[in-house]
Motif scaffolding. Sequence first.
Motif, PDB file in Angstrom:
ATOM      1  N   GLY A  14     -12.630 125.775  39.660  1.00  0.00           N
ATOM      2  CA  GLY A  14     -11.733 126.447  40.583  1.00  0.00           C
ATOM      3  C   GLY A  14     -12.450 127.266  41.627  1.00  0.00           C
ATOM      4  N   ASN A  15     -13.694 126.899  41.900  1.00  0.00           N
ATOM      5  CA  ASN A  15     -14.530 127.585  42.884  1.00  0.00           C
ATOM      6  C   ASN A  15     -14.867 129.025  42.494  1.00  0.00           C
ATOM      7  N   LEU A  16     -14.773 129.320  41.204  1.00  0.00           N
ATOM      8  CA  LEU A  16     -15.234 130.619  40.727  1.00  0.00           C
ATOM      9  C   LEU A  16     -16.759 130.691  40.811  1.00  0.00           C
ATOM     10  N   PRO A  17     -17.327 131.891  40.816  1.00  0.00           N
ATOM     11  CA  PRO A  17     -18.788 131.998  40.740  1.00  0.00           C
ATOM     12  C   PRO A  17     -19.302 131.345  39.464  1.00  0.00           C
ATOM     13  N   ASN A  18     -20.506 130.813  39.517  1.00  0.00           N
ATOM     14  CA  ASN A  18     -21.042 130.169  38.300  1.00  0.00           C
ATOM     15  C   ASN A  18     -21.507 131.196  37.274  1.00  0.00           C
ATOM     16  N   THR A  19     -21.314 132.490  37.581  1.00  0.00           N
ATOM     17  CA  THR A  19     -21.614 133.556  36.632  1.00  0.00           C
ATOM     18  C   THR A  19     -20.415 133.889  35.744  1.00  0.00           C
ATOM     19  N   PHE A  20     -19.278 133.260  35.990  1.00  0.00           N
ATOM     20  CA  PHE A  20     -18.092 133.526  35.176  1.00  0.00           C
ATOM     21  C   PHE A  20     -18.330 133.056  33.746  1.00  0.00           C
ATOM     22  N   VAL A  21     -18.107 133.960  32.789  1.00  0.00           N
ATOM     23  CA  VAL A  21     -18.217 133.638  31.364  1.00  0.00           C
ATOM     24  C   VAL A  21     -16.796 133.593  30.805  1.00  0.00           C
ATOM     25  N   PRO A  22     -16.234 132.414  30.578  1.00  0.00           N
ATOM     26  CA  PRO A  22     -14.834 132.318  30.172  1.00  0.00           C
ATOM     27  C   PRO A  22     -14.547 133.095  28.889  1.00  0.00           C
ATOM     28  N   GLY A  23     -13.524 133.921  28.945  1.00  0.00           N
ATOM     29  CA  GLY A  23     -13.087 134.660  27.777  1.00  0.00           C
ATOM     30  C   GLY A  23     -13.871 135.915  27.464  1.00  0.00           C
ATOM     31  N   ARG A  24     -14.887 136.229  28.253  1.00  0.00           N
ATOM     32  CA  ARG A  24     -15.767 137.342  27.910  1.00  0.00           C
ATOM     33  C   ARG A  24     -15.008 138.664  27.788  1.00  0.00           C
ATOM     34  N   ASN A  25     -14.322 139.063  28.841  1.00  0.00           N
ATOM     35  CA  ASN A  25     -13.623 140.340  28.791  1.00  0.00           C
ATOM     36  C   ASN A  25     -12.507 140.341  27.756  1.00  0.00           C
ATOM     37  N   LEU A  26     -11.856 139.205  27.586  1.00  0.00           N
ATOM     38  CA  LEU A  26     -10.792 139.120  26.593  1.00  0.00           C
ATOM     39  C   LEU A  26     -11.355 139.351  25.191  1.00  0.00           C
ATOM     40  N   LEU A  27     -12.456 138.675  24.890  1.00  0.00           N
ATOM     41  CA  LEU A  27     -13.087 138.823  23.585  1.00  0.00           C
ATOM     42  C   LEU A  27     -13.581 140.250  23.381  1.00  0.00           C
ATOM     43  N   PHE A  28     -14.213 140.819  24.396  1.00  0.00           N
ATOM     44  CA  PHE A  28     -14.743 142.170  24.274  1.00  0.00           C
ATOM     45  C   PHE A  28     -13.622 143.177  24.011  1.00  0.00           C
ATOM     46  N   LEU A  29     -12.500 143.004  24.678  1.00  0.00           N
ATOM     47  CA  LEU A  29     -11.394 143.936  24.488  1.00  0.00           C
ATOM     48  C   LEU A  29     -10.765 143.787  23.107  1.00  0.00           C
ATOM     49  N   VAL A  30     -10.697 142.567  22.604  1.00  0.00           N
ATOM     50  CA  VAL A  30     -10.187 142.364  21.244  1.00  0.00           C
ATOM     51  C   VAL A  30     -11.093 143.067  20.237  1.00  0.00           C
ATOM     52  N   LEU A  31     -12.399 142.924  20.397  1.00  0.00           N
ATOM     53  CA  LEU A  31     -13.337 143.581  19.488  1.00  0.00           C
ATOM     54  C   LEU A  31     -13.270 145.100  19.625  1.00  0.00           C
TER      55      LEU A  31
END
Length: 231
Positions: free
Chosen positions: A92-109
């Motif tokens: 989707g033309n996102l930066p290639n630095t995007f880590v899918p789910g990173r913030n979601l996982l961090f917030l769950v933890l």
Amino acid sequence: MNEQIAPSAVVLFSGGQDSTTCLYWAKRRFDALYALSFDYGQRHRIELDAARTIAQMAGVAQHRIVKVSALEQLGDSALLTDAPIQETGGRGNLPNTFVPGRNLLFLVLAAAWAYQLECHHLVGGMCQTDYSGYPDCRRATLDALEQALQLGMEWEIHIHTPLMFLTKAESARLAMEVGAMEALAYSHTCYEGRFPPCGTCPACRLRAKGFAEAGIPDPLLLRWHAATQRG
């Protein structure tokens, strides 16, 4: 600004500019702070050294660094590999630095730790004004996650994002207002994991733009220049 709204908060703390500003923002509002950092195989792991230093400076009640190997095992983001860092190249033309789910996982933890601490507040440096386009930095995403956490844990959780609607210049001014400038001298932003920062990666450019527009010298660069003069 100095009114405390709750006894404690868990701050997602990378050791970068945004999370450092949020840590000091939270110091004005909570009696006790618990800082949570993540080692997820990031190429700029030097940020964890910054997190240790700043957490000690800020006098947090406890600072934990949690190993999250799943992101490295499952992903191929430029932040997890030695691929050239680009502002595009992702789905989707996102930066290639995007880590899918990173913030979601961090917030769950973070919520899981908050539950153990009998704490109801999480603080994160997500921002959807001056940002790289990551979908997990948007307030709508976090509102949905907040509701899911409350339902899934049967525990009242609130996700605070003091930078969400600020430009990087406004964030720099907020850092000065909450007394974070000394700590920002030891923060780390560069995606390449360099000190002094590379100055050319998207994270470095965005940080430089914010301080320049705010008319505030970057404390990190001041510290580096002072060190070179002593040497």
